[in-house]
Scaffold this active site. Structure first.
Site, short mmCIF file in Angstrom:
data_model
loop_
_atom_site.label_atom_id
_atom_site.label_comp_id
_atom_site.label_asym_id
_atom_site.label_seq_id
_atom_site.Cartn_x
_atom_site.Cartn_y
_atom_site.Cartn_z
N SER A 1 0.79 -1.23 0.00
CA SER A 1 0.00 0.00 0.00
C SER A 1 0.82 1.28 0.00
O SER A 1 0.31 2.33 -0.40
CB SER A 1 -0.95 0.01 1.21
OG SER A 1 -0.22 -0.05 2.42
N HIS B 1 -5.47 -3.66 -2.57
CA HIS B 1 -5.22 -2.63 -3.59
C HIS B 1 -5.12 -3.22 -5.00
O HIS B 1 -4.84 -2.48 -5.95
CB HIS B 1 -3.94 -1.87 -3.25
CG HIS B 1 -4.02 -1.16 -1.94
ND1 HIS B 1 -4.54 0.10 -1.79
CD2 HIS B 1 -3.67 -1.57 -0.68
CE1 HIS B 1 -4.51 0.46 -0.52
NE2 HIS B 1 -3.98 -0.55 0.18
N LYS C 1 -12.33 0.13 -1.53
CA LYS C 1 -11.34 0.82 -2.37
C LYS C 1 -11.84 0.81 -3.81
O LYS C 1 -12.72 1.61 -4.15
CB LYS C 1 -9.99 0.16 -2.18
CG LYS C 1 -9.45 0.33 -0.74
CD LYS C 1 -8.09 -0.27 -0.56
CE LYS C 1 -7.49 0.08 0.81
NZ LYS C 1 -8.25 -0.45 1.96
#
Length: 390
Positions: free
Chosen positions: A180, A208, A239
């Protein structure tokens, strides 16, 4: 005044002196590249909304329809009475999307990671973890009370030596898929080969990568072409998916064990079923999101081409996470402040989130950004590098 409170105030002052004190800002607009903070419009490169879905009207409509049908809350934990038919539908859809037998929906990614690790291993077992893993995985390791071995970032030789030396009954390799704060991708195929060689589980936190990497956005494991009952796949839904929550996916018996043993799943109120309605809509948009992903890849390439830095460093990343290594805490804050003064919002990341001496700007690109946004950021950084002294 109590020595306890005096000590706390001194510790806060020390954070400020070390340029480590964080500041929270309040945005008056929905999540998007255009933000409004203290009445001022800002161009934001902060969020993990990689596909630009957080403000997508179709998700808002699905959420509103879900609230109209299901109400606002679930009323209890999933294993009491807070589990609904739409949760089943979501879990089935998530499992099918990532190519696994079964999935389990958690309220947050932090709860997923900190609950899964101690459900799989405990005292007398061993965990092998990349040193740059997310804090939620580290906390899960601490809760497990297993022996912990942290190998240098992506160092397969060091991990191999640790596995060879271990006599633990059960072994768990834990890794972020996309790191990240660095934006690089773990060597997943090699990690799975080691898991097979040493009879270990492999837990992959794809917070991610889900929605961004792989065919149709199915994530880093799909991009690597991997499939194994050893893999516990964790995807985040707040996300790229643009909503909230997370899920674990894998072999059916493994997921059933997590349902029975993950305390962060068992002992918390179930997520509102309306969120599941929004997430089902999000899954469809992710699957159809190749145009968004192509645009995002173009923005990544644009930033890499247009940045002309000599003292600061754009760290190598092919993902929407584009870190700019500055070095010192104070200088990183100064760069972030200078950008802010020009209407560009980029967070400065400092220890302990990143190693000492590697403070950086964390640029997050999204499919909602335009090429002119990225050009403005790059040109501003190029200019600031010559005006801000280290």
């Amino acid at each position: 005044m109590s020595a306890l409170l005096d000590g706390l105030r001194a510790d806060l002052a020390a954070l400020s002196d070390q340029a480590l004190r964080r500041q929270r800002r309040s945005n008056a607009l929905p999540c998007a590249p255009r933000a409004m903070v203290d009445g001022r419009e800002m161009l934001a490169f902060c969020s993990n909304d990689y596909l630009g879905l957080a403000g997508e009207p179709r998700l808002a409509e699905a959420l509103a329809a879900g609230a109209a049908r299901w109400g606002c809350g679930s009323g209890a934990s999933h294993l009491v009475s807070g589990h609904y038919a739409v949760h089943d539908e979501l879990e089935a859809g998530l499992a099918a999307f990532v190519g696994c037998e079964r999935a389990l929906y958690f309220s947050t990614g932090y709860m997923a990671n900190s609950g899964i690790v101690p459900a799989l291993v405990g005292r007398g077992d061993a965990i092998f973890a990349d040193r740059l893993n997310h804090a939620s995985l580290v906390d899960g390791m601490l809760l497990a009370r297993a022996d912990m071995y942290r190998y240098p970032h992506a160092d397969l030789a060091a991990l191999t030596r640790q596995l060879e030396a271990s006599t633990a009954k059960r072994k768990l390799i834990v890794t972020d898929a996309v790191f990240s704060m660095d934006g690089d991708v773990a060597p997943l195929a090699e990690l799975l080969a080691l898991a097979e060689r040493f009879d270990a589980w492999l837990m992959v936190d794809d917070a991610h990568g889900f929605g961004v990497l792989g065919p149709a956005g199915r994530g880093a494991v799909a991009e690597a072409g991997l499939s194994s009952w050893r893999i516990i796949y964790v995807g985040t839904l707040g996300k790229a998916a643009g909503v909230s929550g997370a899920f674990a996916a894998g072999q059916a018996d493994v997921i059933e064990w997590l349902l029975q043993k993950a305390r962060t799943y068992i002992f918390t109120t179930g997520a509102p079923p309306a969120l599941a309605e929004a997430l089902l809509a999000s899954l469809g948009l992710i699957a159809e999101g190749d145009d968004r992903r192509r645009h995002l890849a173009g923005l990544v390439a644009c930033l890499a081409t247009e940045l002309k830095l000599t003292r600061w460093q754009r760290m190598p990343s092919r993902t929407p996470i584009q870190p700019i290594r500055i070095g010192g805490n104070a200088e990183a804050l100064a760069v972030a402040r200078a950008l802010w003064d020009e209407g560009i919002w980029v967070p400065a990341i400092r220890p302990p989130t990143v190693p000492a001496g590697s403070a950086r700007l964390r640029v997050s690109l999204t499919a909602a950004h335009r090429e002119e946004d990225v050009l403005l950021l790059a040109r501003t950084l190029n200019r600031l590098e010559h005006t801000i002294l280290g």
